[in-house]
Design a protein around this motif. Structure first.
Motif, PDB file in Angstrom:
ATOM      1  N   GLY A  16       0.852  -1.185   0.000  1.00 22.60           N
ATOM      2  CA  GLY A  16       0.000   0.000   0.000  1.00 22.60           C
ATOM      3  C   GLY A  16       0.885   1.231   0.000  1.00 22.60           C
ATOM      4  N   GLY A  18       0.131   4.522  -0.158  1.00 23.38           N
ATOM      5  CA  GLY A  18      -0.605   5.772   0.043  1.00 23.38           C
ATOM      6  C   GLY A  18       0.099   6.701   1.020  1.00 23.38           C
ATOM      7  N   ASP A  39       1.287  -1.867  -4.632  1.00 21.69           N
ATOM      8  CA  ASP A  39      -0.037  -1.281  -4.433  1.00 21.69           C
ATOM      9  C   ASP A  39      -1.030  -2.222  -5.103  1.00 21.69           C
ATOM     10  N   ALA A  95      -0.004  -1.666   4.818  1.00 21.95           N
ATOM     11  CA  ALA A  95      -0.539  -0.294   4.980  1.00 21.95           C
ATOM     12  C   ALA A  95      -1.603  -0.033   3.918  1.00 21.95           C
ATOM     13  N   PRO A  97      -5.858   0.289   2.925  1.00 22.52           N
ATOM     14  CA  PRO A  97      -6.930   1.002   3.639  1.00 22.52           C
ATOM     15  C   PRO A  97      -7.502   0.227   4.837  1.00 22.52           C
ATOM     16  N   ASN A 123      -0.283  -1.886   9.923  1.00 20.11           N
ATOM     17  CA  ASN A 123      -0.257  -0.480  10.353  1.00 20.11           C
ATOM     18  C   ASN A 123      -1.663   0.005  10.715  1.00 20.11           C
ATOM     19  N   SER A 125      -4.877   1.540  12.268  1.00 18.03           N
ATOM     20  CA  SER A 125      -5.013   2.600  13.281  1.00 18.03           C
ATOM     21  C   SER A 125      -5.915   2.181  14.419  1.00 18.03           C
ATOM     22  N   HIS A 146       2.163   0.445  14.564  1.00 18.53           N
ATOM     23  CA  HIS A 146       1.315   1.577  14.168  1.00 18.53           C
ATOM     24  C   HIS A 146       2.155   2.845  14.061  1.00 18.53           C
ATOM     25  N   TRP A 147       2.476   3.197  12.809  1.00 16.17           N
ATOM     26  CA  TRP A 147       3.231   4.413  12.524  1.00 16.17           C
ATOM     27  C   TRP A 147       2.270   5.601  12.554  1.00 16.17           C
TER      28      TRP A 147
HETATM   29  N1  LIG Z   1      -3.340   8.416   7.326  1.00 15.79           N
HETATM   30  C1  LIG Z   1      -2.965   8.345   8.589  1.00 15.79           C
HETATM   31  O1  LIG Z   1      -2.820   9.380   9.271  1.00 15.79           O
HETATM   32  C2  LIG Z   1      -2.673   7.020   9.217  1.00 15.79           C
HETATM   33  C3  LIG Z   1      -1.876   7.001  10.376  1.00 15.79           C
HETATM   34  C4  LIG Z   1      -1.568   5.767  10.955  1.00 15.79           C
HETATM   35  C5  LIG Z   1      -2.084   4.600  10.423  1.00 15.79           C
HETATM   36  N2  LIG Z   1      -2.870   4.663   9.296  1.00 15.79           N
HETATM   37  C6  LIG Z   1      -3.368   3.376   8.759  1.00 15.79           C
HETATM   38  O2  LIG Z   1      -2.512   2.992   7.686  1.00 15.79           O
HETATM   39  C7  LIG Z   1      -3.287   2.283   6.705  1.00 15.79           C
HETATM   40  C8  LIG Z   1      -3.175   3.013   5.378  1.00 15.79           C
HETATM   41  O3  LIG Z   1      -3.673   4.317   5.525  1.00 15.79           O
HETATM   42  P1  LIG Z   1      -3.325   5.477   4.497  1.00 15.79           P
HETATM   43  O4  LIG Z   1      -3.755   6.743   5.150  1.00 15.79           O
HETATM   44  O5  LIG Z   1      -1.923   5.338   4.008  1.00 15.79           O
HETATM   45  O6  LIG Z   1      -4.344   5.125   3.319  1.00 15.79           O
HETATM   46  P2  LIG Z   1      -4.283   5.555   1.787  1.00 15.79           P
HETATM   47  O7  LIG Z   1      -5.667   5.423   1.273  1.00 15.79           O
HETATM   48  O8  LIG Z   1      -3.578   6.866   1.632  1.00 15.79           O
HETATM   49  O9  LIG Z   1      -3.342   4.437   1.140  1.00 15.79           O
HETATM   50  C9  LIG Z   1      -3.727   3.100   0.997  1.00 15.79           C
HETATM   51  C10 LIG Z   1      -3.023   2.544  -0.211  1.00 15.79           C
HETATM   52  O10 LIG Z   1      -3.307   1.170  -0.295  1.00 15.79           O
HETATM   53  C11 LIG Z   1      -3.525   0.872  -1.656  1.00 15.79           C
HETATM   54  N3  LIG Z   1      -4.287  -0.374  -1.808  1.00 15.79           N
HETATM   55  C12 LIG Z   1      -5.622  -0.550  -1.866  1.00 15.79           C
HETATM   56  N4  LIG Z   1      -5.904  -1.844  -2.089  1.00 15.79           N
HETATM   57  C13 LIG Z   1      -4.714  -2.500  -2.159  1.00 15.79           C
HETATM   58  C14 LIG Z   1      -4.351  -3.851  -2.395  1.00 15.79           C
HETATM   59  N5  LIG Z   1      -5.277  -4.782  -2.600  1.00 15.79           N
HETATM   60  N6  LIG Z   1      -3.035  -4.157  -2.408  1.00 15.79           N
HETATM   61  C15 LIG Z   1      -2.080  -3.210  -2.218  1.00 15.79           C
HETATM   62  N7  LIG Z   1      -2.370  -1.923  -2.014  1.00 15.79           N
HETATM   63  C16 LIG Z   1      -3.674  -1.563  -1.975  1.00 15.79           C
HETATM   64  C17 LIG Z   1      -4.264   2.095  -2.193  1.00 15.79           C
HETATM   65  O11 LIG Z   1      -4.224   2.149  -3.619  1.00 15.79           O
HETATM   66  C18 LIG Z   1      -3.474   3.202  -1.528  1.00 15.79           C
HETATM   67  O12 LIG Z   1      -2.355   3.602  -2.279  1.00 15.79           O
HETATM   68  C19 LIG Z   1      -4.709   2.222   7.269  1.00 15.79           C
HETATM   69  O13 LIG Z   1      -4.872   1.038   7.988  1.00 15.79           O
HETATM   70  C20 LIG Z   1      -4.763   3.415   8.194  1.00 15.79           C
HETATM   71  O14 LIG Z   1      -5.728   3.284   9.203  1.00 15.79           O
HETATM   72  C21 LIG Z   1      -3.154   5.834   8.687  1.00 15.79           C
END
Ligand SMILES: NC(=O)c1ccc[n+]([C@@H]2O[C@H](COP(=O)([O-])OP(=O)(O)OC[C@H]3O[C@@H](n4cnc5c(N)ncnc54)[C@H](O)[C@@H]3O)[C@@H](O)[C@H]2O)c1
Length: 320
Positions: A16, A18, A39, A95, A97, A123, A125, A146-147
């Motif tokens: 992932g 993102g 991804d 990481a 969704p 990762n 949340s 958990h980053w």
């Molecule tokens: N954004 C934050 O502040 C934050 C902080 C800590 C933890 N998290 C956790 O981290 C995780 C990711 O969050 P994010 O904010 O980076 O989300 P995001 O939506 O920015 O990124 C998720 C990525 O995963 C990809 N993805 C979707 N389906 C996939 C698959 N089948 N295989 C591989 N990749 C796939 C998406 O295309 C996207 O690039 C979640 O569990 C979230 O709760 C987020």
């Protein structure tokens, strides 16, 4: 740094690309690890890598990272699929969704394709790690790591063992995170862990303040960052309460309970400490114990840090 310097971890797969995965991949590559980023498709992974390179270049241009950061980040690879990425990994960082079913699917594929010795992390949340663990074939090697956003700059990381996680796995991951310059803290496996339990409570109350007409969102942001939030880079709630005085805290709780609602009743732990005369640093003990010398050192160190922070905020021209 070599394998030993990173607790035996040399190669990492980030699943992932993102907000979180991209930043994590870049940070690890710059720490000297071999990083594979995947991804939902190869095209999306390549786009994520491009975004990461642009972000890194922006940080280099702004003087936040050295020039070498660009080349180090460019070493992030984008293998054709998840199986290819995790097959070579000592550590896997999921990481994708925040959806239980998606994470279960991804973790199941990881578990089948990774080496038996690979450590697998999520990762998430908020999702309990124990609820994700059945998706991983050997739960001893699975845990929550958990980053925080932005992962390049935020030092803290919550480490969450599920009931089946081995101590060896936890210790190796903690050693790894320390070796790459992070500050891991182990917390128990309950939804939201510690950080989001506290963060969401703050946001819930902040919204209640807006709804009750106490202040605008802008004023609340200002109050939080410039009053008690000003202390938070250095101290957590227990030390802050000890320095403030637990008898004072008890009185505040009592007023809030009377005027705002029963959920603000003074917690039993506070009442018991006050009852026992443990009022915080001023009485020599509260949540913690302080000799006279320790108290003086703590208060001077507090003021030294606050003065340094006030100066930094003024330099950043960001004090209000
Ligand atoms: N954004 C934050 O502040 C934050 C902080 C800590 C933890 N998290 C956790 O981290 C995780 C990711 O969050 P994010 O904010 O980076 O989300 P995001 O939506 O920015 O990124 C998720 C990525 O995963 C990809 N993805 C979707 N389906 C996939 C698959 N089948 N295989 C591989 N990749 C796939 C998406 O295309 C996207 O690039 C979640 O569990 C979230 O709760 C987020």
């Amino acid at each position: 740094m070599g394998a030993d310097g990173h607790a035996g971890i040399e190669s990492v797969a980030v699943l992932g690309g993102g907000t979180m995965g991209g930043g994590i991949a870049g940070y690890l590559a710059r720490a000297g690890l071999r990083v594979a980023l995947v991804d939902a498709s190869l095209e999306l992974a390549e786009q994520a890598r491009e975004r990461l390179l642009e972000r890194t270049q922006g940080h280099v241009d702004a003087g936040l990272l050295p020039d070498e950061a660009t080349a180090a980040t460019a070493r992030v690879a984008t293998p054709p699929d998840l199986e290819a990425a995790v097959g070579d990994a000592d550590l896997v960082i999921e990481a994708v969704p925040e959806e239980q079913a998606l994470k279960e699917d991804i973790l199941g594929r990881c578990s089948a394709a990774a080496r038996a010795t690979a450590i697998i992390t999520s990762n998430t949340s908020s999702l309990p790690i124990g609820g994700l663990a059945p998706a991983v074939g050997e739960p001893a090697r699975f845990l929550g790591v958990h980053w925080f956003n932005p992962p390049e700059w935020t030092p803290g990381i919550e480490v969450i063992a599920a009931t089946g996680t081995s101590r060896e796995t936890v210790e190796r991951v903690v050693a790894f995170l320390r070796a790459i310059g992070k500050r891991p803290a182990e917390v128990a496996d309950r939804a939201g862990f510690v950080s989001n339990r506290l963060q969401m409570a703050l946001l819930r109350e902040a919204l209640a303040c807006v709804e009750e007409g106490l202040a605008t969102r802008e004023s609340i942001d200002e109050v939080v960052r410039s009053t008690f939030g000003f202390r938070l880079p250095f101290f957590g709630p227990f030390l802050i309460a000890d320095m403030a005085g637990l008898d004072t805290y008890q009185s505040v709780f009592e007023t809030l309970e009377r005027e705002v609602g029963p959920e603000f009743a003074a917690p039993a732990a506070v009442r018991e400490l006050v009852e026992a005369g443990r009022l915080g640093t001023k009485s020599g003990n509260g949540f913690g114990d302080y000799t006279e010398a320790e108290r003086e050192r703590l208060l001077l160190e507090r003021d030294r840090r606050y003065a340094a922070l006030a100066k930094l905020l003024a330099e950043l021209d960001d004090s209000g």
